[in-house]
Design an enzyme around this catalytic site. Sequence first.
Site, PDB file in Angstrom:
ATOM      1  N   ASP A 277      -5.476  13.781 -25.470  1.00  0.00           N
ATOM      2  CA  ASP A 277      -5.482  12.390 -25.033  1.00  0.00           C
ATOM      3  C   ASP A 277      -4.796  11.592 -26.147  1.00  0.00           C
ATOM      4  O   ASP A 277      -5.394  11.332 -27.184  1.00  0.00           O
ATOM      5  CB  ASP A 277      -6.932  11.946 -24.829  1.00  0.00           C
ATOM      6  CG  ASP A 277      -7.063  10.461 -24.540  1.00  0.00           C
ATOM      7  OD1 ASP A 277      -6.042   9.756 -24.556  1.00  0.00           O
ATOM      8  OD2 ASP A 277      -8.200  10.021 -24.296  1.00  0.00           O
TER       9      ASP A 277
ATOM     10  N   THR B 192      -2.708   6.234 -22.410  1.00  0.00           N
ATOM     11  CA  THR B 192      -2.594   4.888 -21.862  1.00  0.00           C
ATOM     12  C   THR B 192      -1.130   4.492 -22.016  1.00  0.00           C
ATOM     13  O   THR B 192      -0.378   5.109 -22.768  1.00  0.00           O
ATOM     14  CB  THR B 192      -3.439   3.867 -22.654  1.00  0.00           C
ATOM     15  OG1 THR B 192      -2.978   3.887 -24.011  1.00  0.00           O
ATOM     16  CG2 THR B 192      -4.914   4.196 -22.608  1.00  0.00           C
TER      17      THR B 192
ATOM     18  N   TYR C  69       0.848  -1.200   0.000  1.00  0.00           N
ATOM     19  CA  TYR C  69       0.000   0.000   0.000  1.00  0.00           C
ATOM     20  C   TYR C  69       0.876   1.240   0.000  1.00  0.00           C
ATOM     21  O   TYR C  69       1.824   1.333   0.778  1.00  0.00           O
ATOM     22  CB  TYR C  69      -0.898   0.032   1.249  1.00  0.00           C
ATOM     23  CG  TYR C  69      -2.351  -0.109   0.862  1.00  0.00           C
ATOM     24  CD1 TYR C  69      -2.976   0.903   0.127  1.00  0.00           C
ATOM     25  CD2 TYR C  69      -3.080  -1.242   1.183  1.00  0.00           C
ATOM     26  CE1 TYR C  69      -4.296   0.761  -0.267  1.00  0.00           C
ATOM     27  CE2 TYR C  69      -4.397  -1.381   0.794  1.00  0.00           C
ATOM     28  CZ  TYR C  69      -5.002  -0.370   0.069  1.00  0.00           C
ATOM     29  OH  TYR C  69      -6.297  -0.500  -0.336  1.00  0.00           O
TER      30      TYR C  69
ATOM     31  N   LYS D  67      -1.124   0.732 -25.263  1.00  0.00           N
ATOM     32  CA  LYS D  67      -1.469   0.680 -26.693  1.00  0.00           C
ATOM     33  C   LYS D  67      -0.168   0.777 -27.488  1.00  0.00           C
ATOM     34  O   LYS D  67       0.643  -0.121 -27.392  1.00  0.00           O
ATOM     35  CB  LYS D  67      -2.502   1.738 -27.015  1.00  0.00           C
ATOM     36  CG  LYS D  67      -3.833   1.454 -26.289  1.00  0.00           C
ATOM     37  CD  LYS D  67      -4.917   2.455 -26.568  1.00  0.00           C
ATOM     38  CE  LYS D  67      -6.162   2.116 -25.757  1.00  0.00           C
ATOM     39  NZ  LYS D  67      -7.195   3.171 -25.872  1.00  0.00           N
TER      40      LYS D  67
ATOM     41  N   GLU E  92      -0.545   4.763  -0.622  1.00  0.00           N
ATOM     42  CA  GLU E  92      -1.380   5.947  -0.881  1.00  0.00           C
ATOM     43  C   GLU E  92      -0.552   7.210  -0.702  1.00  0.00           C
ATOM     44  O   GLU E  92       0.210   7.334   0.263  1.00  0.00           O
ATOM     45  CB  GLU E  92      -2.577   5.968   0.072  1.00  0.00           C
ATOM     46  CG  GLU E  92      -3.672   5.001  -0.349  1.00  0.00           C
ATOM     47  CD  GLU E  92      -4.863   4.997   0.594  1.00  0.00           C
ATOM     48  OE1 GLU E  92      -4.780   5.613   1.663  1.00  0.00           O
ATOM     49  OE2 GLU E  92      -5.871   4.382   0.241  1.00  0.00           O
TER      50      GLU E  92
ATOM     51  N   ARG F 285      -0.847  -2.355 -18.810  1.00  0.00           N
ATOM     52  CA  ARG F 285      -2.159  -1.698 -18.892  1.00  0.00           C
ATOM     53  C   ARG F 285      -2.240  -0.596 -17.840  1.00  0.00           C
ATOM     54  O   ARG F 285      -2.109  -0.862 -16.643  1.00  0.00           O
ATOM     55  CB  ARG F 285      -3.251  -2.754 -18.660  1.00  0.00           C
ATOM     56  CG  ARG F 285      -4.683  -2.273 -18.860  1.00  0.00           C
ATOM     57  CD  ARG F 285      -5.614  -3.462 -19.019  1.00  0.00           C
ATOM     58  NE  ARG F 285      -5.238  -4.200 -20.222  1.00  0.00           N
ATOM     59  CZ  ARG F 285      -5.609  -3.845 -21.460  1.00  0.00           C
ATOM     60  NH1 ARG F 285      -6.418  -2.825 -21.659  1.00  0.00           N
ATOM     61  NH2 ARG F 285      -5.185  -4.530 -22.513  1.00  0.00           N
TER      62      ARG F 285
END
Length: 414
Positions: A195, A221, A50, A224, A52, A230
């Site tokens: 984008d 992304t 974790y 791609k 955060e 991903r």
Amino acid sequence: MELKDFDKDIYELLNKELARQCDHLEMIASENFTYPEVMEVMGSVLTNKYAEGYPGKRYYGGCEFVDEIEQIAIDRCKELFGCAFANVQPNSGSQANQGVYGAFLNPGDKILGMDLSHGGHLTHGSKVSSSGKNYESFFYGVELDGRINYERVADIANIVKPKMIVCGASAYPREIDFKKFREIADSVGAYLFADVAHIAGLVVAGEHAHPFPHCHVVSSTTHKTLRGPRGGIIMTNEEEFAKKINSSIFPGIQGGPLMHVIAGKAVGFKHNLSPEWKVYAKQVKANIKRLGEVLVSRGYNLVSGGTDNHLVLVSFLDRDFSGKDADMALGRAGITVNKNTVPGEKRSPFITSGIRVGSAALTARGMKEEQFELIATRIADVLDDIGNESKQAKIKDELTALARNFIIYNKAVF
Ligand SMILES: *Cc1c(COP(=O)(O)O)cnc(C)c1O
């Protein structure tokens, strides 16, 4: 315990998927084959942590090593895009975009994006996406020639007076002119958001116009054309924007970052920064160009007449079969594409009059113009005789043999 002993169900399906990926010709323009070393870190101990917050500012202890990993990912991302700030935490392209909107807009503000049916993305204001529910969305599209008409975009912007203009697309075969978009944004006092989810791999290789310095904020992304894990990323040059973007992602819309994927992004960026990356990006473009030329020589129409990037849209407006028919027939011949609407569309979005074909994934397998020429010839053979399933089966055998000559993975788990 190993997966194959503990969970046969999932293990066997993984191996079926491995065989599917290896034996079919993957030509969905948004897909790619990432590197084994990227998958290695995605299957690592980092999934347990974790973290955060951001490097040096975490809400949990024990972050000394993940801090270094995320900082490396950030630094490589900045170097790659030549920008001052990067957030590498978005879990996906859609969440990157949600994070951008949250940083720049208030609910109800106006955004102007590219129409989904003209090649835009759901997250550019579609009513079924939070981008179209939280903001008042307006759209520009392409002309019948398949190209964006920037004067028309300027006219729409002038009427709408959006707070943000979104450029970038999922199914647009031509180069995007960020400079012109910025002029339009400036003329109405809007932020410009690019984008580059589809074209990022070309952009960072210098094979497509660069969104900086024209855009206030850029998202992408990483899976791609960038060929990484991903996920999503957001870049900007303004510190004030960067701060808002960071808090818009966490705690705005996400919790603990996927540290195993962030490490995968860092490894992917290392590939993107290497000299071989430019060779790959050039080959992606050369391959799809050759495929398009063969299809045109066989009498098929390409939207806009050709391509500047990694994809072509083939139009069947002049044919008695649909995009869906073509998608299914090509699938039976071992070629995976997707149906797509085309300018002047007369069929429904579920049927469509076109297909979208991309070259990034097969180029990652090492295929060159010679193989793309053969594949294009077989695509035309299938489409010319679309009802002939025995011919499709024969072509499938031939193309499976071709695919097996370009091995991409020898195992499903890394
Ligand atoms: C693919 C894509 C996205 C969304 O990415 P996901 O990771 O699938 O959420 C956003 N914008 C554009 C232009 C895309 O092509």
